[in-house]
Motif scaffolding. Structure first.
Motif, mmCIF file in Angstrom:
data_model
loop_
_atom_site.group_PDB
_atom_site.id
_atom_site.type_symbol
_atom_site.label_atom_id
_atom_site.label_comp_id
_atom_site.label_asym_id
_atom_site.label_seq_id
_atom_site.Cartn_x
_atom_site.Cartn_y
_atom_site.Cartn_z
ATOM 1 N N ARG A 260 2.923 1.147 -15.321
ATOM 2 C CA ARG A 260 2.978 1.362 -13.875
ATOM 3 C C ARG A 260 3.684 0.188 -13.199
ATOM 4 O O ARG A 260 4.512 0.375 -12.303
ATOM 5 C CB ARG A 260 1.572 1.544 -13.309
ATOM 6 C CG ARG A 260 1.541 1.748 -11.786
ATOM 7 C CD ARG A 260 0.107 1.950 -11.308
ATOM 8 N NE ARG A 260 -0.014 1.802 -9.867
ATOM 9 C CZ ARG A 260 -0.114 2.801 -8.997
ATOM 10 N NH1 ARG A 260 -0.090 4.056 -9.439
ATOM 11 N NH2 ARG A 260 -0.233 2.565 -7.705
ATOM 12 N N SER B 132 -3.788 8.402 -15.217
ATOM 13 C CA SER B 132 -4.459 7.596 -14.190
ATOM 14 C C SER B 132 -3.489 6.682 -13.445
ATOM 15 O O SER B 132 -3.827 6.143 -12.383
ATOM 16 C CB SER B 132 -5.573 6.759 -14.829
ATOM 17 O OG SER B 132 -5.044 5.913 -15.844
ATOM 18 N N ASP B 133 -2.287 6.504 -13.988
ATOM 19 C CA ASP B 133 -1.285 5.681 -13.297
ATOM 20 C C ASP B 133 -0.648 6.415 -12.123
ATOM 21 O O ASP B 133 0.031 5.811 -11.300
ATOM 22 C CB ASP B 133 -0.174 5.259 -14.270
ATOM 23 C CG ASP B 133 -0.637 4.224 -15.275
ATOM 24 O OD1 ASP B 133 -1.432 3.352 -14.898
ATOM 25 O OD2 ASP B 133 -0.200 4.290 -16.436
ATOM 26 N N ASP C 39 -0.884 8.350 -8.681
ATOM 27 C CA ASP C 39 -1.815 8.393 -7.552
ATOM 28 C C ASP C 39 -2.149 9.821 -7.128
ATOM 29 O O ASP C 39 -3.285 10.118 -6.773
ATOM 30 C CB ASP C 39 -1.236 7.615 -6.366
ATOM 31 C CG ASP C 39 -1.111 6.129 -6.661
ATOM 32 O OD1 ASP C 39 -2.038 5.570 -7.280
ATOM 33 O OD2 ASP C 39 -0.084 5.531 -6.288
ATOM 34 N N ASN D 24 -7.694 13.814 0.541
ATOM 35 C CA ASN D 24 -7.386 12.657 -0.297
ATOM 36 C C ASN D 24 -7.608 12.950 -1.776
ATOM 37 O O ASN D 24 -7.932 12.053 -2.549
ATOM 38 C CB ASN D 24 -8.248 11.459 0.125
ATOM 39 C CG ASN D 24 -7.893 10.954 1.506
ATOM 40 O OD1 ASN D 24 -6.814 10.415 1.718
ATOM 41 N ND2 ASN D 24 -8.789 11.151 2.456
ATOM 42 N N LYS E 199 -6.558 14.610 -5.683
ATOM 43 C CA LYS E 199 -5.554 14.218 -6.682
ATOM 44 C C LYS E 199 -4.350 15.150 -6.685
ATOM 45 O O LYS E 199 -3.278 14.771 -7.153
ATOM 46 C CB LYS E 199 -6.212 14.214 -8.067
ATOM 47 C CG LYS E 199 -5.411 13.520 -9.154
ATOM 48 C CD LYS E 199 -5.448 12.013 -9.026
ATOM 49 C CE LYS E 199 -4.812 11.341 -10.239
ATOM 50 N NZ LYS E 199 -4.797 9.877 -10.139
ATOM 51 N N ALA F 139 2.432 9.786 0.592
ATOM 52 C CA ALA F 139 2.331 8.437 0.018
ATOM 53 C C ALA F 139 2.347 7.365 1.104
ATOM 54 O O ALA F 139 1.584 6.391 1.051
ATOM 55 C CB ALA F 139 3.460 8.211 -0.980
ATOM 56 N N GLU G 17 -0.061 5.090 -0.889
ATOM 57 C CA GLU G 17 -0.005 5.292 -2.329
ATOM 58 C C GLU G 17 1.388 4.930 -2.833
ATOM 59 O O GLU G 17 2.330 4.793 -2.054
ATOM 60 C CB GLU G 17 -0.318 6.749 -2.670
ATOM 61 C CG GLU G 17 -1.651 7.248 -2.153
ATOM 62 C CD GLU G 17 -2.841 6.811 -3.001
ATOM 63 O OE1 GLU G 17 -2.748 5.745 -3.655
ATOM 64 O OE2 GLU G 17 -3.856 7.523 -3.005
ATOM 65 N N LYS G 18 1.521 4.815 -4.143
ATOM 66 C CA LYS G 18 2.797 4.386 -4.712
ATOM 67 C C LYS G 18 3.461 5.398 -5.633
ATOM 68 O O LYS G 18 4.652 5.669 -5.526
ATOM 69 C CB LYS G 18 2.589 3.063 -5.480
ATOM 70 C CG LYS G 18 2.400 1.853 -4.591
ATOM 71 C CD LYS G 18 3.664 1.577 -3.775
ATOM 72 C CE LYS G 18 3.525 0.343 -2.903
ATOM 73 N NZ LYS G 18 4.722 0.142 -2.062
ATOM 74 N N PHE H 101 3.820 9.146 -7.482
ATOM 75 C CA PHE H 101 3.443 10.564 -7.452
ATOM 76 C C PHE H 101 4.385 11.389 -8.316
ATOM 77 O O PHE H 101 5.519 10.994 -8.607
ATOM 78 C CB PHE H 101 3.386 11.104 -6.017
ATOM 79 C CG PHE H 101 4.694 11.193 -5.289
ATOM 80 C CD1 PHE H 101 5.440 12.365 -5.288
ATOM 81 C CD2 PHE H 101 5.179 10.100 -4.576
ATOM 82 C CE1 PHE H 101 6.644 12.451 -4.593
ATOM 83 C CE2 PHE H 101 6.385 10.171 -3.879
ATOM 84 C CZ PHE H 101 7.118 11.356 -3.890
#
Length: 430
Positions: free
Chosen positions: A5, A339-340, A342, A371, A373, A402, A407-408, A410
């Protein structure tokens, strides 16, 4: 933070960065705000906005690729017309591409690869569809080769999309109630996001019949339905099979719209002082059985760089050893874990396929808030699915989410008619 990531978050001069990502409102086919507006006009507006909003000299745009599925001749001439009318110079080339529902993402990927290879420095990947003017019998050939159709999986490419949804539901025992739960959540999230005006930053308001006394502004998605519940959806009749589970409420809407993403090499963007809102990292395509075409994201997401045990797939769907070797070679390069990421934007052609893909990929989908996944602000069931546009629209929505949620990373993904999947990996830099 994993090392993989951290690596994709690094900023290098050769990165392919996103300067602008914008979309039109999405409107109901034959009923909504664009029912009398030709696709080239909607496309013209989003193309023009990409350079005027960023103060880019349009002469620096070297190539444009537009995803378009339904029109005669692939929409090539009308796309060229739209670019010229948008004020983009004659010297800027343009082409259209048809990878079904992934056409818009394919357009972005082609421009990104042209930048990576050094062929161009700046380009636009876009998508457009007017299902008002092109959807229906006119878009279907009048016949097919009998020799080709002797191959069953080739003939399966002709199965109507609604029936492929029914096939998935039957094959994997997905109940109507589960599909309706997914669909109701999509509608509820989209309605809440629209009420909160969350979509506004990604939407370009467009005047229709601007020179007429009857002109009006289209500035929001007009297919969003408030008050949808599992109970209200349960009253709808199946649309494709008498005893089926797919209906108008748990399938994507037939829609008109356009989207455009302006991309450049980072070093060039910095030299020109252009705003950088994100980064294109990678994209991958893959085939899957045509009779259950909507499972494509379950194949494509791992290929774009997210580790996932393919052994969870049923035996008849497992990817071949040769393909797995290619897949894990790619994963070795990117190394991302699920999990990396967002959040995910997975196209909702049908509730059956979208929720099955989520479950196969281990992505939780039952979160009713904004919010979660996956599809935080709803998806195509609620907003609509203009075929050629969707791949680009998901990037505009993803960057908007994002930025709003800080967030970073996607991923966007979609299944494609005739049995394919595609996924794209992006980084937000806002």
């Amino acid at each position: 933070m994993s090392s993989a990531r951290a690596k994709i978050l690094e900023k290098n001069d050769d990165d392919v960065v996103i300067i602008s990502a914008i979309r039109s409102p999405l409107t109901r086919s034959k009923k909504g705000g664009f029912k009398d507006t030709r696709p080239e006009e909607i496309l013209m507006h989003v193309l023009k906005h990409t350079y005027t909003s960023t103060k880019l000299d349009p002469a620096l745009i070297e190539d444009i690729v537009v995803g378009n599925v339904l029109p005669a001749s692939g929409g090539a001439s009308t796309a060229r017309m739209a670019a010229i009318a948008a004020g983009i110079p004659i010297a800027t080339s343009i082409s259209t591409v048809n990878r079904q529902c992934a056409s818009g993402l394919t357009a972005i990927n082609q421009i990104a690869n042209s930048i990576k290879s050094g062929q161009i420095e700046i380009g636009i990947g876009a998508g457009v569809e007017s299902m008002t003017f092109s959807f229906g019998p006119a878009a279907i050939p009048d016949g097919f080769s009998k020799l080709v159709c002797k191959t069953q999986e080739a003939t399966d490419c002709l199965i109507p999309m609604g029936i492929t949804s029914e096939n998935i539901a039957a094959e994997y025992n997905i109940s109507r109630e589960t599909q309706d739960t997914f669909a109701a959540l999509s509608c509820q999230k989209a309605a809440a996001a629209q009420k909160a005006k969350l979509f506004e930053p990604e939407i370009l308001p467009i005047w229709v019949n601007e020179d007429s006394p009857d002109g009006f502004l289209v500035d929001s998605d007009d297919g969003v339905r408030d008050g949808v519940t599992v109970e209200s959806l349960s009253k709808l009749k199946p649309a494709f099979k008498k005893d089926g589970s797919t209906h108008a409420g748990n399938a994507s809407q037939v829609t008109d719209g356009a989207a455009a993403v302006l991309l450049a090499r980072r070093s060039v963007a910095k030299t020109l002082g252009l705003p950088i809102v994100g980064k294109f990292v990678a994209a991958q395509t893959v085939g899957c059985p045509p009779r259950i075409m909507g499972v494509g994201p379950a194949y494509a997401v791992p290929r774009v760089g997210c580790r996932y045990s393919l052994l969870k797939l049923p035996s008849h769907l497992r990817i071949s050893h040769k393909t797995k070797s290619n897949l894990f070679g790619l994963l070795k390069k990117t190394g991302l874990e699920m999990s990396d990421v967002d959040f995910f934007e997975i196209n909702e052609a049908f509730a059956s396929q979208a929720l099955w893909c989520c479950e196969e990929l281990g992505i939780p989908w039952t979160d009713a808030g904004l919010n979660g996944k996956v599809n935080r602000w709803g998806g195509a069931i609620a907003l609509g699915h203009p075929l050629g546009c969707t791949g680009a629209r998901l990037v505009a929505t993803g960057l908007n989410i994002a930025k709003h949620d800080n967030e970073k990373v996607f991923v966007t993904s979609m299944g494609n008619f005739s049995g394919m999947g595609m996924a794209g990996l992006f980084v937000n830099e806002q």
